[in-house]
Design a protein around this motif. Structure first.
Motif, short mmCIF file in Angstrom:
data_model
loop_
_atom_site.label_atom_id
_atom_site.label_comp_id
_atom_site.label_asym_id
_atom_site.label_seq_id
_atom_site.Cartn_x
_atom_site.Cartn_y
_atom_site.Cartn_z
N ALA A 216 1.21 -1.34 -0.15
CA ALA A 216 0.58 -0.33 0.19
C ALA A 216 0.76 1.21 0.53
O ALA A 216 1.30 1.60 1.47
CB ALA A 216 -1.17 -0.23 1.41
N GLU A 217 1.12 1.59 -1.18
CA GLU A 217 1.14 3.29 -1.03
C GLU A 217 0.69 3.98 -2.66
O GLU A 217 1.81 5.36 -2.28
CB GLU A 217 3.03 2.54 -1.59
N ASP A 218 0.25 4.29 -2.63
CA ASP A 218 -0.08 4.84 -3.37
C ASP A 218 -1.63 5.33 -2.57
O ASP A 218 -2.53 4.68 -1.95
CB ASP A 218 -0.12 4.75 -4.89
N CYS A 219 -2.66 6.87 -3.39
CA CYS A 219 -4.49 6.72 -3.14
C CYS A 219 -4.27 7.48 -4.19
O CYS A 219 -4.26 7.66 -5.31
CB CYS A 219 -3.73 7.36 -1.77
N GLY A 220 -5.52 7.67 -4.16
CA GLY A 220 -6.56 8.60 -5.21
C GLY A 220 -7.44 9.04 -4.71
O GLY A 220 -8.10 8.72 -3.87
N GLY A 221 -8.76 10.18 -5.32
CA GLY A 221 -9.55 10.63 -5.29
C GLY A 221 -10.53 10.06 -4.52
O GLY A 221 -11.46 10.10 -4.08
N GLY A 222 -10.62 8.56 -5.56
CA GLY A 222 -11.93 8.08 -5.98
C GLY A 222 -11.42 6.74 -4.57
O GLY A 222 -12.89 6.23 -4.63
N ILE A 223 -10.55 6.26 -4.38
CA ILE A 223 -10.41 5.54 -3.41
C ILE A 223 -10.67 5.94 -2.12
O ILE A 223 -9.30 6.33 -0.91
CB ILE A 223 -8.94 5.10 -3.80
N LYS A 224 -11.49 5.43 -1.78
CA LYS A 224 -11.80 5.71 -0.15
C LYS A 224 -12.70 4.62 0.68
O LYS A 224 -13.44 3.81 -0.81
CB LYS A 224 -13.22 7.08 0.34
N GLY A 225 -12.74 4.21 1.35
CA GLY A 225 -12.96 3.54 2.55
C GLY A 225 -13.02 1.59 1.93
O GLY A 225 -11.40 1.20 1.45
#
Length: 252
Positions: A216-225
């Protein structure tokens, strides 16, 4: 977050399947391959009461199309398929012994398309003489000489031998495009975009469908919960993955 997400394509693919307009796609990135532990009957149905139509010889590798009641529906030569008992089949895994070239065919005369690193895990899809066709980096395939591939068999690819802290059911998307992640690492196959409030950065996550540990080393605006985005090496791999509900194994 620098990436190109293919969720619109995935949504169209899902809708097409729902209305019966698209056939399921079998791709290496999420396909199980099994090897016969002995001479195994292939039958017309998922039970010994069905007629035997062929045999898988010991060491033969076949693609799994579906499973039912302890049986695998496997791909034979051409478009022929049949059912074999899971008791006599094992998943095929391998480890690279030393750095080795990956070629387009089973000979040194074929073009080099990539290089595998020592210790890298691959899957053996088939063999031709002293060469193995291997699957690596999710959806990539090529040929390497058996001298550099340590082939093993395992009937358990569920990650149960790993130190699992908990399991988490999520909706999993796929993305590609290169660039760098939210934590400053280079995006690659093995990168997982998460909601860090649910899965903290740095967490190791085993994804059974890909038989690989991701970080787990990235994120995104639509990646919630309870949503994740899996980095793939190509747009075709993203399209083939689509959107799936899967269970992650969060490692300690």
């Amino acid at each position: 977050m620098f990436k190109k997400t293919l969720k619109a394509t995935a949504l169209l693919s899902s809708l097409a399947i729902m209305v019966g307009m698209a056939k399921p796609i079998n791709v290496d990135a999420a396909t199980t391959y099994v090897m016969a532990t002995g001479s195994v009957n292939v039958r017309t149905g998922a039970s010994t009461k069905y007629k035997s139509i062929d045999k898988l010889k010991k060491g033969k590798v076949a693609k799994v199309l579906s499973s039912k009641n302890g049986w695998y529906r496997v791909q034979l030569s051409g478009n022929e398929t049949g059912w074999s008992s899971k008791k006599y089949l094992t998943t095929t895994n391998a480890t690279v012994k030393s750095n080795v070239n990956v070629r387009t065919g089973a000979s040194k005369k074929y073009r080099v398309v990539d290089k595998l690193s020592k210790g890298e895990k691959v899957k053996v899809l088939s063999s031709s003489g002293d060469w193995h066709k291997v699957q690596f980096d999710g959806d990539e395939t090529g040929w390497s000489h058996e001298d550099y591939i340590n082939k093993t068999s395992s009937s358990n690819s569920s990650g149960s031998s790993m130190n699992v802290a908990k399991k988490l059911t999520v909706k999993a998307y796929a993305y590609t495009g290169g660039g760098y992640t939210a934590t400053g690492t280079k995006a690659k196959y093995g990168t997982l975009a998460v909601d860090p409030k649910v899965i903290p950065y740095g967490t190791k996550v085993y994804i059974k469908e890909l038989d690989k540990v991701f970080t787990a080393e990235d994120c995104g605006g639509g990646i919630k919960g309870n949503k994740v985005d899996i980095y793939m090496n190509s747009q075709s791999a993203c399209r083939n993955w689509g959107v799936r509900t899967i269970t992650l194994q969060i490692l300690k």
